[in-house]
Design an enzyme around this catalytic site. Structure first.
Site, PDB file in Angstrom:
ATOM      1  N   HIS A 305       0.855  -1.190   0.000  1.00 42.69           N
ATOM      2  CA  HIS A 305       0.000   0.000   0.000  1.00 42.69           C
ATOM      3  C   HIS A 305       0.891   1.240   0.000  1.00 42.69           C
ATOM      4  CE1 HIS A 305      -3.144   2.840   1.159  1.00 42.69           C
ATOM      5  NE2 HIS A 305      -3.994   1.900   0.778  1.00 42.69           N
ATOM      6  N   ASP A 362      -8.013  -5.087  -0.052  1.00 42.36           N
ATOM      7  CA  ASP A 362      -8.515  -5.951  -1.139  1.00 42.36           C
ATOM      8  C   ASP A 362      -8.186  -7.416  -0.937  1.00 42.36           C
ATOM      9  OD1 ASP A 362      -7.667  -3.160  -3.026  1.00 42.36           O
ATOM     10  OD2 ASP A 362      -9.703  -3.953  -2.868  1.00 42.36           O
TER      11      ASP A 362
HETATM   12  C1  SDX Z   1      -6.289   0.184  -2.878  1.00 39.37           C
HETATM   13  O1  SDX Z   1      -4.352   4.579  -1.992  1.00 39.37           O
HETATM   14  C2  SDX Z   1      -5.323   4.026  -1.380  1.00 39.37           C
HETATM   15  O2  SDX Z   1      -5.713   4.421  -0.297  1.00 39.37           O
HETATM   16  C3  SDX Z   1      -5.978   2.876  -2.128  1.00 39.37           C
HETATM   17  C4  SDX Z   1      -6.998   2.057  -1.356  1.00 39.37           C
HETATM   18  C5  SDX Z   1      -8.238   2.856  -1.082  1.00 39.37           C
HETATM   19  O3  SDX Z   1      -8.966   2.515  -0.127  1.00 39.37           O
HETATM   20  O4  SDX Z   1      -8.549   3.781  -1.878  1.00 39.37           O
HETATM   21  O5  SDX Z   1      -6.423   1.618  -0.117  1.00 39.37           O
HETATM   22  C6  SDX Z   1      -7.423   0.826  -2.168  1.00 39.37           C
HETATM   23  O6  SDX Z   1      -6.062   0.511  -4.012  1.00 39.37           O
HETATM   24  C7  SDX Z   1      -5.413  -0.805  -2.145  1.00 39.37           C
HETATM   25  C8  SDX Z   1      -4.198  -1.290  -2.990  1.00 39.37           C
HETATM   26  C9  SDX Z   1      -4.695  -2.381  -3.938  1.00 39.37           C
HETATM   27  N1  SDX Z   1      -3.658  -2.750  -4.888  1.00 39.37           N
HETATM   28  C10 SDX Z   1      -3.026  -3.948  -4.839  1.00 39.37           C
HETATM   29  O7  SDX Z   1      -3.196  -4.770  -3.933  1.00 39.37           O
HETATM   30  C11 SDX Z   1      -2.094  -4.221  -6.003  1.00 39.37           C
HETATM   31  C12 SDX Z   1      -0.762  -4.802  -5.493  1.00 39.37           C
HETATM   32  N2  SDX Z   1      -0.084  -3.749  -4.739  1.00 39.37           N
HETATM   33  C13 SDX Z   1       0.955  -3.005  -5.499  1.00 39.37           C
HETATM   34  O8  SDX Z   1       0.553  -2.732  -6.814  1.00 39.37           O
HETATM   35  C14 SDX Z   1       1.450  -1.790  -4.685  1.00 39.37           C
HETATM   36  O9  SDX Z   1       1.698  -2.222  -3.407  1.00 39.37           O
HETATM   37  C15 SDX Z   1       0.610  -0.541  -4.625  1.00 39.37           C
HETATM   38  C16 SDX Z   1       0.204  -0.028  -5.959  1.00 39.37           C
HETATM   39  C17 SDX Z   1      -0.612  -0.771  -3.810  1.00 39.37           C
HETATM   40  C18 SDX Z   1       1.447   0.548  -3.922  1.00 39.37           C
HETATM   41  O10 SDX Z   1       2.514   0.810  -4.763  1.00 39.37           O
HETATM   42  P1  SDX Z   1       3.582   1.983  -4.417  1.00 39.37           P
HETATM   43  O11 SDX Z   1       3.212   2.728  -3.200  1.00 39.37           O
HETATM   44  O12 SDX Z   1       3.833   2.753  -5.663  1.00 39.37           O
HETATM   45  O13 SDX Z   1       4.824   1.140  -3.978  1.00 39.37           O
HETATM   46  P2  SDX Z   1       5.988   0.692  -4.939  1.00 39.37           P
HETATM   47  O14 SDX Z   1       5.419   0.124  -6.211  1.00 39.37           O
HETATM   48  O15 SDX Z   1       6.959   1.816  -5.011  1.00 39.37           O
HETATM   49  O16 SDX Z   1       6.580  -0.558  -4.105  1.00 39.37           O
HETATM   50  C19 SDX Z   1       7.742  -0.436  -3.299  1.00 39.37           C
HETATM   51  C20 SDX Z   1       8.483  -1.774  -3.482  1.00 39.37           C
HETATM   52  C21 SDX Z   1       8.826  -2.063  -4.951  1.00 39.37           C
HETATM   53  O17 SDX Z   1       9.955  -2.921  -4.926  1.00 39.37           O
HETATM   54  P3  SDX Z   1      11.443  -2.226  -5.168  1.00 39.37           P
HETATM   55  O18 SDX Z   1      11.323  -1.432  -6.463  1.00 39.37           O
HETATM   56  O19 SDX Z   1      11.656  -1.369  -3.935  1.00 39.37           O
HETATM   57  O20 SDX Z   1      12.369  -3.416  -5.268  1.00 39.37           O
HETATM   58  O21 SDX Z   1       7.617  -2.847  -3.059  1.00 39.37           O
HETATM   59  C22 SDX Z   1       7.372  -3.715  -4.185  1.00 39.37           C
HETATM   60  C23 SDX Z   1       7.649  -2.895  -5.431  1.00 39.37           C
HETATM   61  O22 SDX Z   1       8.007  -3.765  -6.503  1.00 39.37           O
HETATM   62  N3  SDX Z   1       5.955  -4.087  -4.112  1.00 39.37           N
HETATM   63  C24 SDX Z   1       5.496  -5.324  -4.317  1.00 39.37           C
HETATM   64  C25 SDX Z   1       4.107  -5.247  -4.103  1.00 39.37           C
HETATM   65  N4  SDX Z   1       3.768  -3.979  -3.786  1.00 39.37           N
HETATM   66  C26 SDX Z   1       4.922  -3.265  -3.802  1.00 39.37           C
HETATM   67  N5  SDX Z   1       6.140  -6.489  -4.653  1.00 39.37           N
HETATM   68  C27 SDX Z   1       5.339  -7.576  -4.788  1.00 39.37           C
HETATM   69  N6  SDX Z   1       4.003  -7.585  -4.596  1.00 39.37           N
HETATM   70  C28 SDX Z   1       3.362  -6.430  -4.251  1.00 39.37           C
HETATM   71  N7  SDX Z   1       2.025  -6.417  -4.058  1.00 39.37           N
END
Ligand code: SDX
Length: 416
Positions: A305, A362
């Site tokens: 998140h 989710d």
């Molecule tokens: C919602 O914003 C809100 O409040 C949203 C929400 C709401 O109520 O409105 O809470 C609802 O959208 C919840 C989130 C639902 N999405 C998912 O579950 C999809 C999977 N999650 C990822 O796509 C991700 O965690 C995000 C999009 C939710 C957050 O992404 P960020 O903040 O841009 O974080 P990032 O991509 O910069 O991640 C940091 C690191 C990265 O690795 P490095 O580049 O540091 O090596 O963490 C890794 C990412 O690759 N990472 C994950 C991951 N989420 C982040 N690796 C594997 N699996 C994951 N789910």
């Protein structure tokens, strides 16, 4: 004494940037005059460190895993209040007393009739259309009606426009579901609560009284947990569209379009698809390794998140609700077992621990909706149904905020 930050540029220019403090939460560097005084932009793709507005609606402490609507903790609201009381709280700032709640329910009933024009829009779609594409169009169709009556003058005083969107969205989502499943629409029964009414408009009398009560209660909790979440992507979209003077309904249409994305509200549908894939393959470790491999675009859906660097409090409540609903149904859920197994492995794995990746809202919501026989393509429309309250509340706050200007970010130009 007001705190300040000092910015010293290599050309010797020194400027002080005031640090703004909210009621609670991190200080905010006020850079409104930065470009005018230094000729510099800030650069923050994805707005990771950027506050786009001030707001008094919802507070999140990502490190502590705290979520509050108008100062009330989400656990208290989900356990001790029904969704219509939470809608009132978000819109008016206080929980309603009995009298206020009764009057509010009458207002929702009065504004809940879906215009024929919107019903025809739903019927115009092929049965193969994704329900979120239909929902986007339904709000756009409501914006046509609003425009016919009010033109472009954004009437941000009259809450009834917003309450009409909140009142109509359950019937709209239920009609979308029945349209793509080739079933007759079911009229609202205003003797029922908001959530009971939605369940019945969607499924008719498919469930016995005990199941109907159990499922309506679970949905009511799901609606409360999904109602608002400060400046998430879809809310930011609603505010941005509204900042240009577009109507509330046009802004809601943009909110639905944004929520559809699999990294945002579309994740609940993606979680169930991922859990089913894991069930098929029987190899959880393969999926954990894929999620950790930065060459593999696969992400563990329902994990991580932008704000929560701790367990999403909504996921904790939903996990308990999964146990409660499945327990009462005397059903075991292979998908729940897989989800819990995934969580257990990930929370001990260095990759997830160092990146502070926890289950988010989710991760478990789809398992409850699955138990209620809601198909996974309806999970995000149901998220949108609940979030309509947050979008409406945030839109009115934006429209009445004297600081609101058209949202128009700049760029770092890297072209010719
Ligand atoms: C919602 O914003 C809100 O409040 C949203 C929400 C709401 O109520 O409105 O809470 C609802 O959208 C919840 C989130 C639902 N999405 C998912 O579950 C999809 C999977 N999650 C990822 O796509 C991700 O965690 C995000 C999009 C939710 C957050 O992404 P960020 O903040 O841009 O974080 P990032 O991509 O910069 O991640 C940091 C690191 C990265 O690795 P490095 O580049 O540091 O090596 O963490 C890794 C990412 O690759 N990472 C994950 C991951 N989420 C982040 N690796 C594997 N699996 C994951 N789910």
């Amino acid at each position: 004494m007001d705190k300040k930050a000092l910015l010293e540029l290599s050309n010797g220019l020194k400027i002080e940037l005031p640090i703004l403090n909210g009621t609670v939460g991190p200080g905010v560097l006020n850079i409104k005059d930065l470009y005018r005084t230094t000729g510099l932009f800030t650069y923050d793709p994805g707005f990771v460190s950027t506050a786009s507005c001030s707001s008094a609606i919802t507070f999140i402490d990502g490190d502590e895993g705290v979520l509050k609507y108008r100062g009330h903790s989400i656990a208290d609201l989900a356990e001790n209040n029904n969704f219509t009381a939470v809608i009132y709280l978000l819109l008016h700032g206080e929980l309603p007393n009995l009298e206020q709640h009764k009057k509010f329910l009458l207002k929702i009933e009065k504004l809940s009739k879906v215009p024929e024009q919107v019903v025809n829009v739903i019927k115009a779609f092929p049965k193969t259309a994704h329900p979120m594409s239909i929902l986007i169009t339904c709000f756009a169709s409501l914006s046509a009606l609003y425009h016919e009556r009010h033109g472009n003058n954004v009437n941000s005083e009259d809450l009834d426009f917003g309450i009409s969107a909140i009142a109509q969205v359950p019937a709209i989502v239920a009609m979308i579901y029945r349209h793509i499943n080739d079933q007759e629409f079911i009229n609202a029964n205003n003797e029922l609560s908001y959530s009971e009414n939605f369940l019945r408009m969607m499924f008719g009398d498919a469930f016995d009284n005990a199941k109907s009560a159990l499922f309506a209660k679970a949905l009511d909790k799901i609606f409360t947990l999904h109602a608002d979440h400060e400046q998430n992507a879809s809310t930011a979209a609603v505010r941005l569209v509204g900042s240009a003077g577009s109507s509330l309904f046009a802004s809601l249409s943009a909110g639905v379009a944004t929520l559809w994305g699999p990294t945002h509200g579309g994740a609940n549908e993606a979680v169930i698809n991922m859990l089913k894939e894991i069930e098929q393959s029987g190899d959880i470790d393969k999926f954990i390794e894929k999620a950790k491999d930065d060459k593999d675009p696969f992400k563990l859906m329902g994990f991580g998140h932008r704000v929560y660097k701790n367990y999403d409090p909504r996921a904790r409540i939903l996990k308990n609700a999964c146990n409660e609903v499945l327990g009462k149904l005397e059903q075991s859920s292979e998908l729940l077992k897989i989800a819990k197994g995934l969580e257990k492995i990930a929370l001990k794995d260095e990759y997830f621990v160092t990146r502070k990746l926890y289950p988010n809202v989710d991760f478990y919501s789809g398992i409850i909706m699955n138990a209620i026989d809601i198909p996974s393509n309806m999970f995000t429309p149901i998220f949108a149904l609940a979030r309509t309250t947050g979008w409406v509340t945030q839109w009115y706050e934006m429209a009445n905020d004297k600081e609101t200007k058209i949202n128009r970010p700049r760029q770092l130009y890297v072209g010719k």
